[in-house]
Design a protein around this motif. Structure first.
Motif, mmCIF file in Angstrom:
data_model
loop_
_atom_site.group_PDB
_atom_site.id
_atom_site.type_symbol
_atom_site.label_atom_id
_atom_site.label_comp_id
_atom_site.label_asym_id
_atom_site.label_seq_id
_atom_site.Cartn_x
_atom_site.Cartn_y
_atom_site.Cartn_z
ATOM 1 N N VAL A 22 56.565 41.675 119.562
ATOM 2 C CA VAL A 22 57.860 42.245 119.209
ATOM 3 C C VAL A 22 57.651 43.436 118.282
ATOM 4 O O VAL A 22 56.652 43.522 117.548
ATOM 5 N N THR A 23 58.573 44.379 118.342
ATOM 6 C CA THR A 23 58.604 45.495 117.389
ATOM 7 C C THR A 23 59.681 45.212 116.349
ATOM 8 O O THR A 23 60.305 44.148 116.353
ATOM 9 N N HIS A 24 59.935 46.172 115.480
ATOM 10 C CA HIS A 24 61.008 46.026 114.485
ATOM 11 C C HIS A 24 62.375 46.366 115.061
ATOM 12 O O HIS A 24 63.345 46.479 114.314
ATOM 13 N N GLY A 25 62.464 46.498 116.393
ATOM 14 C CA GLY A 25 63.783 46.721 116.974
ATOM 15 C C GLY A 25 63.787 47.326 118.361
ATOM 16 O O GLY A 25 64.753 47.165 119.102
ATOM 17 N N LYS A 26 62.740 48.022 118.739
ATOM 18 C CA LYS A 26 62.716 48.672 120.045
ATOM 19 C C LYS A 26 62.199 47.708 121.109
ATOM 20 O O LYS A 26 61.279 46.933 120.846
ATOM 21 N N PRO A 27 62.731 47.771 122.347
ATOM 22 C CA PRO A 27 62.333 46.801 123.385
ATOM 23 C C PRO A 27 61.024 47.145 124.087
ATOM 24 O O PRO A 27 60.623 46.438 125.019
ATOM 25 N N THR A 28 60.361 48.233 123.694
ATOM 26 C CA THR A 28 59.052 48.582 124.243
ATOM 27 C C THR A 28 58.078 48.822 123.091
ATOM 28 O O THR A 28 58.490 48.979 121.939
ATOM 29 N N ALA A 29 56.783 48.859 123.406
ATOM 30 C CA ALA A 29 55.765 49.106 122.386
ATOM 31 C C ALA A 29 54.928 50.314 122.798
ATOM 32 O O ALA A 29 54.499 50.421 123.949
ATOM 33 N N LYS A 30 54.704 51.203 121.857
ATOM 34 C CA LYS A 30 53.879 52.388 122.105
ATOM 35 C C LYS A 30 52.640 52.315 121.218
ATOM 36 O O LYS A 30 52.729 52.051 120.028
ATOM 37 N N VAL A 31 51.470 52.556 121.827
ATOM 38 C CA VAL A 31 50.187 52.508 121.118
ATOM 39 C C VAL A 31 49.439 53.807 121.393
ATOM 40 O O VAL A 31 49.457 54.329 122.510
ATOM 41 N N PHE A 32 48.759 54.328 120.358
ATOM 42 C CA PHE A 32 48.034 55.595 120.476
ATOM 43 C C PHE A 32 46.515 55.431 120.460
ATOM 44 O O PHE A 32 45.805 56.359 120.847
ATOM 45 N N GLU A 33 46.046 54.295 119.997
ATOM 46 C CA GLU A 33 44.606 54.130 119.866
ATOM 47 C C GLU A 33 44.276 52.653 119.743
ATOM 48 O O GLU A 33 45.030 51.890 119.126
ATOM 49 N N VAL A 34 43.151 52.250 120.313
ATOM 50 C CA VAL A 34 42.606 50.902 120.129
ATOM 51 C C VAL A 34 41.136 51.058 119.773
ATOM 52 O O VAL A 34 40.407 51.823 120.415
#
Length: 646
Positions: A630-642
């Motif tokens: 879960v995020t703090h409110g948005k229904p999708t998650a965006k990631v820039f680096e692993v």
């Protein structure tokens, strides 16, 4: 400058020393055990008579002087790197100009020209962003006194970091070209400290310790010819940008009279308002152009400047309240007025490179870049409100992209173990008009704090780090979520970039291949992310052979094109974050594939940071799986680096 001398007395008198005062007489006398011989203390609880011993010697790896936002970033970065660090602050609160005592907004780059707002993605990350997000978590009411305590908690909880408030670093003890110790005075506990350290970082703005160490510095404005700066005055002069004080008003819901103090100075509004920059557009917060500069010594004249600022401020507010020209002010009352001036400029210490106007405007690339800026060049009227016949600000020369700040501008050219960050860095006056912005200063702070830990690691001084270990410094900063323009991550220790293959849930935008491209944000319209279609979502990294892993890191989304600062005027909050960014990942679990079996090795709940670092006991695995819940409110998650490390 050497530690000021003590004089010995003849046998049978004091036996040791007294400080020499300005007129050459003994100001304070001490005996051989360091106690004041003139102190007649009778402690009733113990029944003993004696003298208080309030002199201490402390040992650290790194000493940071000044706890504005650059000093906080420097000290936290050093401490997180594992070195024993002290942060010395001469005030009872942290934050410097950003504290409740002065309340200057923590502005940053935001405002590049010629780039659509949604494509800028320019906001500063790293330690300064951590603080800003944490403030919205703990302080949604936008209270400046609470903000002070958010900063206090952020610093106090850091391992390896000692905080000393109400303590002023007054003098350097030298050993050749090195600072051996800083002599500090505790104002509230009457204690003198001798702080020994291997590395010193002066983030105090005025830079008293650096000055007493003999570090080369400048004040005033360079002439145009020295660096071919078109915005510099034709000839050099002593002017520095002026101090100012701020205010906040309160709507009382009824007419409120205002009676100015006797020392208020009348405001010549007819002359002042001929300049568009001095227009009064709102009556909720302070006016930056109530500014008083100095053409010789703004530090030595600080108390005179402070009084003038208060006098001019009350004159302006008297006009606003009592002229009848501002009916919207009828119900407004002053709720808070600063008593300590916010300072824009004083000493600028010289490094191996002096950053200039042309370095910024030509976007010069530096191989040792460690920070960036982008606030417009902003040359103020040197006379401030005392020179109403000239504009309050001569110009705003904006930038179309980020400029680089080199490490060579952040350490002293002649004191071997001294660094600095903030407005006292190695800059010309014109370059300072942009780099002085608080979040830009904080990036400098994180850079020198990280560099100081490398100094301790290798037993070397800043110049050597810049020449021999600059790539390692840059890699660590990027790993710690500092963006460096034109410098991609290429950490050889990162197991994901070195042999890992990344897979993910179906993407709404971007691609998992972008998670290892070395750029930890979208910028200028270029994508460097993977975004899930929905939540929960999954990212997986697979290796051909088992690898040892104990740390997994990812960089999440906080909408870097949006502002995030707390404002004195709530009307400025439109279009920016006033909560923890809803895009930020809040909870996730980490699983590892060990001997063909998946097992959970770590979990994160209530995350508040963009760079999420998850540590667990070392394992041998052929894959890891990040389950983003879960995020703090948005229904999708965006990631820039692993990333993954052993």
């Amino acid at each position: 400058m050497k530690r000021r001398c003590f004089f010995k007395t003849s046998a049978g008198t004091l036996g040791a020393a007294g400080l020499i005062s300005m007129n050459g007489e003994a100001a304070i006398a001490y005996n051989e055990s360091g106690k004041r011989v003139t102190d007649k203390w009778h402690q009733m609880g113990s029944g003993k008579k004696g003298l208080p011993k309030r002199r201490e010697t402390l040992e650290f790896d790194v000493a940071v002087l000044g706890a504005g936002m650059s000093g906080i970033a420097a000290a936290v970065a050093a401490a997180r790197s594992g070195v024993k660090t002290v942060l010395v602050q001469d005030r009872p609160v942290l934050g410097g100009n950003a504290s409740s005592e002065m309340r200057v907004t923590v502005n940053g780059v935001h405002g590049l020209r010629g780039v659509p707002k949604e494509l800028r993605v320019e906001r500063e990350t790293g330690i300064i962003e951590e603080i800003m997000i944490e403030n919205w978590h703990y302080n949604p009411q936008e209270s400046y006194p609470v903000w002070d305590h958010v900063l206090y908690n952020f610093v106090y909880r850091q391992p390896n970091l000692t905080l000393m408030l109400n303590t002023q670093a007054t003098e350097a003890v030298m050993e050749g070209d090195r600072i051996k110790a800083a002599i500090c005075r505790g104002y509230t506990n009457e204690t003198e400290y001798t702080i020994h350290a291997e590395q010193f970082i002066d983030c105090s703005g005025d830079g008293l310790l650096a000055a007493t160490a003999g570090a080369e510095y400048r004040t005033g404005r360079e002439g145009r010819a020295e660096f071919n700066e078109s915005y510099a005055p034709e000839k050099p002069d002593g002017w520095v940008m002026g101090d100012c004080i701020m205010m906040i008003t309160k709507d009382m819901g009824r007419p409120v009279p205002f009676y100015p103090p006797e020392y208020a100075l009348p405001f010549d509004h007819e002359t002042a308002f001929k300049d568009k920059h001095r227009k009064i557009k709102q009556v909720k917060e302070g006016f930056w152009w109530i500014e008083v500069g100095d053409d010789f010594d703004i530090i030595g004249n600080r108390e005179e400047v402070r009084h003038k600022l208060m006098a001019y401020f009350y004159g302006v507010w008297d006009y606003v309240k009592n002229s009848g020209d501002f009916p919207e002010a009828e119900n407004m009352a002053l709720d808070w007025i600063g008593s300590i001036p916010g300072r824009r400029e004083s000493r600028r210490f010289m490094g191996d490179h002096i950053l200039t106007q042309n370095d910024l405007l030509e976007y010069r690339h530096f191989e040792d870049a460690v920070a960036y800026g982008g606030w417009s060049l902003d040359e103020h009227n040197p006379g401030g409100i005392e020179n109403l016949k000239e504009p309050a600000s001569y110009f705003h020369k904006g930038f179309t992209k980020l400029y680089e700040i080199p490490y060579r501008s952040l350490y002293s050219k002649n004191i071997s173990n001294l660094q600095f960050a903030g407005r006292n860095a190695s800059l010309t006056h014109i370059a300072l008009s942009s780099t002085r912005i608080i979040s830009t200063c904080a990036l400098m702070g994180q850079a020198v704090g990280t560099a100081s830990a490398l100094c301790i690691k290798y037993g070397k001084n800043p110049r050597q780090i810049g020449r021999e270990h600059i790539s390692e410094l840059q890699e660590q900063l990027i790993r710690d979520d500092v963006f460096i323009p034109n410098r991609m991550a290429r950490d050889p220790k990162d197991l994901v970039r070195n042999g890992g293959q990344v897979f993910g849930s179906p993407a709404k935008s971007g691609d998992t291949a972008l998670l290892t491209d070395g750029v930890g944000r979208d910028i200028y319209g270029e994508l460097h992310h993977w975004e899930s279609v929905s939540l929960p979502a999954e990212l997986q990294v697979v290796w051909e052979k088992p690898v040892e892993i104990s740390t997994v890191e990812l960089k999440a989304d906080t909408q870097l094109h949006k502002k995030i600062a707390m404002h004195k005027n709530p009307a400025k909050n439109a279009g920016q974050h006033t909560t923890v960014p809803p895009e930020l990942i809040k909870a996730l679990t980490v699983e590892a594939q060990v001997n063909g079996q998946w097992k959970e090795v770590a979990s994160v709940e209530n995350n508040l940071v963009r760079r999420i670092k998850v540590e667990f006991p070392k394992i041998k695995a052929t894959a890891i799986r990040l389950n983003i819940k879960v995020t703090h409110g948005k229904p999708t998650a965006k990631v820039f680096e692993v990333r993954a490390y052993a």
